[in-house]
Design a protein around this motif. Sequence first.
Motif, PDB file in Angstrom:
ATOM      1  N   VAL A  19      -4.107  -8.293 -75.220  1.00 18.06           N
ATOM      2  CA  VAL A  19      -5.477  -7.908 -75.545  1.00 18.06           C
ATOM      3  C   VAL A  19      -6.170  -9.047 -76.279  1.00 18.06           C
ATOM      4  N   GLU A  20      -5.447  -9.700 -77.192  1.00 16.40           N
ATOM      5  CA  GLU A  20      -6.043 -10.826 -77.920  1.00 16.40           C
ATOM      6  C   GLU A  20      -6.415 -11.948 -76.958  1.00 16.40           C
ATOM      7  N   THR A  21      -5.546 -12.243 -76.010  1.00 17.78           N
ATOM      8  CA  THR A  21      -5.847 -13.273 -75.005  1.00 17.78           C
ATOM      9  C   THR A  21      -7.088 -12.885 -74.220  1.00 17.78           C
ATOM     10  N   ALA A  22      -7.165 -11.623 -73.777  1.00 18.52           N
ATOM     11  CA  ALA A  22      -8.323 -11.155 -73.014  1.00 18.52           C
ATOM     12  C   ALA A  22      -9.603 -11.241 -73.849  1.00 18.52           C
ATOM     13  N   PHE A  23      -9.518 -10.932 -75.144  1.00 19.32           N
ATOM     14  CA  PHE A  23     -10.672 -10.998 -76.043  1.00 19.32           C
ATOM     15  C   PHE A  23     -11.216 -12.426 -76.120  1.00 19.32           C
ATOM     16  N   TYR A  24     -10.335 -13.396 -76.377  1.00 20.59           N
ATOM     17  CA  TYR A  24     -10.799 -14.784 -76.507  1.00 20.59           C
ATOM     18  C   TYR A  24     -11.256 -15.353 -75.168  1.00 20.59           C
ATOM     19  N   GLU A  25     -10.647 -14.936 -74.068  1.00 21.68           N
ATOM     20  CA  GLU A  25     -11.120 -15.367 -72.749  1.00 21.68           C
ATOM     21  C   GLU A  25     -12.515 -14.812 -72.474  1.00 21.68           C
ATOM     22  N   ILE A  74     -19.160 -18.077 -76.430  1.00 24.93           N
ATOM     23  CA  ILE A  74     -18.642 -18.502 -77.730  1.00 24.93           C
ATOM     24  C   ILE A  74     -17.328 -19.227 -77.481  1.00 24.93           C
ATOM     25  N   HIS A  75     -17.313 -20.489 -77.762  1.00 22.72           N
ATOM     26  CA  HIS A  75     -16.141 -21.308 -77.479  1.00 22.72           C
ATOM     27  C   HIS A  75     -15.206 -21.285 -78.687  1.00 22.72           C
ATOM     28  N   ALA A  76     -14.411 -20.212 -78.765  1.00 25.68           N
ATOM     29  CA  ALA A  76     -13.465 -20.015 -79.869  1.00 25.68           C
ATOM     30  C   ALA A  76     -12.052 -20.070 -79.325  1.00 25.68           C
ATOM     31  N   GLN A  77     -11.238 -20.888 -79.942  1.00 25.26           N
ATOM     32  CA  GLN A  77      -9.833 -21.015 -79.566  1.00 25.26           C
ATOM     33  C   GLN A  77      -8.971 -20.576 -80.738  1.00 25.26           C
ATOM     34  N   PRO A  78      -8.146 -19.543 -80.550  1.00 23.57           N
ATOM     35  CA  PRO A  78      -7.287 -19.111 -81.654  1.00 23.57           C
ATOM     36  C   PRO A  78      -6.095 -20.047 -81.828  1.00 23.57           C
ATOM     37  N   ALA A  79      -5.714 -20.265 -83.066  1.00 23.84           N
ATOM     38  CA  ALA A  79      -4.556 -21.101 -83.375  1.00 23.84           C
ATOM     39  C   ALA A  79      -3.891 -20.569 -84.639  1.00 23.84           C
ATOM     40  N   GLU A  96      -9.583 -19.762 -86.017  1.00 20.01           N
ATOM     41  CA  GLU A  96     -10.372 -19.979 -84.805  1.00 20.01           C
ATOM     42  C   GLU A  96     -11.059 -21.332 -84.875  1.00 20.01           C
ATOM     43  N   ARG A  97     -10.850 -22.130 -83.831  1.00 17.08           N
ATOM     44  CA  ARG A  97     -11.617 -23.379 -83.711  1.00 17.08           C
ATOM     45  C   ARG A  97     -12.832 -23.054 -82.855  1.00 17.08           C
ATOM     46  N   ILE A  98     -14.012 -23.241 -83.422  1.00 22.52           N
ATOM     47  CA  ILE A  98     -15.261 -22.955 -82.732  1.00 22.52           C
ATOM     48  C   ILE A  98     -15.900 -24.281 -82.343  1.00 22.52           C
ATOM     49  N   ASP A  99     -16.143 -24.458 -81.043  1.00 24.50           N
ATOM     50  CA  ASP A  99     -16.816 -25.657 -80.552  1.00 24.50           C
ATOM     51  C   ASP A  99     -18.301 -25.349 -80.428  1.00 24.50           C
ATOM     52  N   VAL A 100     -19.132 -26.151 -81.089  1.00 17.29           N
ATOM     53  CA  VAL A 100     -20.575 -25.941 -81.074  1.00 17.29           C
ATOM     54  C   VAL A 100     -21.289 -27.240 -80.713  1.00 17.29           C
ATOM     55  N   LEU A 101     -22.449 -27.094 -80.084  1.00 20.51           N
ATOM     56  CA  LEU A 101     -23.294 -28.246 -79.800  1.00 20.51           C
ATOM     57  C   LEU A 101     -24.370 -28.323 -80.870  1.00 20.51           C
ATOM     58  N   THR A 102     -24.495 -29.486 -81.500  1.00 23.35           N
ATOM     59  CA  THR A 102     -25.522 -29.694 -82.516  1.00 23.35           C
ATOM     60  C   THR A 102     -26.436 -30.828 -82.048  1.00 23.35           C
ATOM     61  N   HIS A 103     -27.450 -31.123 -82.842  1.00 20.92           N
ATOM     62  CA  HIS A 103     -28.356 -32.228 -82.517  1.00 20.92           C
ATOM     63  C   HIS A 103     -27.613 -33.554 -82.510  1.00 20.92           C
ATOM     64  N   GLU A 104     -26.528 -33.643 -83.271  1.00 23.31           N
ATOM     65  CA  GLU A 104     -25.721 -34.867 -83.325  1.00 23.31           C
ATOM     66  C   GLU A 104     -24.645 -34.901 -82.241  1.00 23.31           C
ATOM     67  N   GLY A 105     -24.546 -33.843 -81.447  1.00 25.91           N
ATOM     68  CA  GLY A 105     -23.524 -33.774 -80.406  1.00 25.91           C
ATOM     69  C   GLY A 105     -22.531 -32.668 -80.694  1.00 25.91           C
ATOM     70  N   PRO A 106     -21.423 -32.644 -79.933  1.00 25.77           N
ATOM     71  CA  PRO A 106     -20.433 -31.572 -80.126  1.00 25.77           C
ATOM     72  C   PRO A 106     -19.739 -31.687 -81.485  1.00 25.77           C
ATOM     73  N   LYS A 107     -19.549 -30.543 -82.101  1.00 31.68           N
ATOM     74  CA  LYS A 107     -18.850 -30.457 -83.393  1.00 31.68           C
ATOM     75  C   LYS A 107     -17.875 -29.289 -83.328  1.00 31.68           C
TER      76      LYS A 107
END
Length: 150
Positions: A19-25, A74-79, A96-107
Amino acid sequence: MPTQTKRHAAAIGGTADDVETAFYEALQRGDIEALMACWADDDEVFCVHPGGPRLVGAIAIRAAFEQMFGNGAIHAQPARVRKVESLASAVHNVLERIDVLTHEGPKQAYVLATNVYHKAAQGWRMVAHHASPGTAREPDAHDAAQQTLH
């Protein structure tokens, strides 16, 4: 629950890990039906997003995720998952590692989340997701060791 969601929920099966895998997918795809299929059919399920209010019930949780998906997936990767499990419940604490796009690029940002699962008639389902504000950098092994009290 829409028929498509019921079919997807039945297809998850397996364990709390499944279920956790399905949630993050579902988060990765911005798929609200798949995401809601991970939740228990219970009026008392709850969700807390970083800095947000407590959302109680599937309708409130769905509305919040739909609003978030309005800005894209939402680009969240559980670790670093820590688990406490029994026959009918499981508690997973994840970084959770969250990948976000900012004005400076990906963070990347890091959020601490606790996911609670119960085994019910329809199988394992999420009953709570509580995410706390994290940090702009990944905690290193030294940070993790300092967080352990015993």
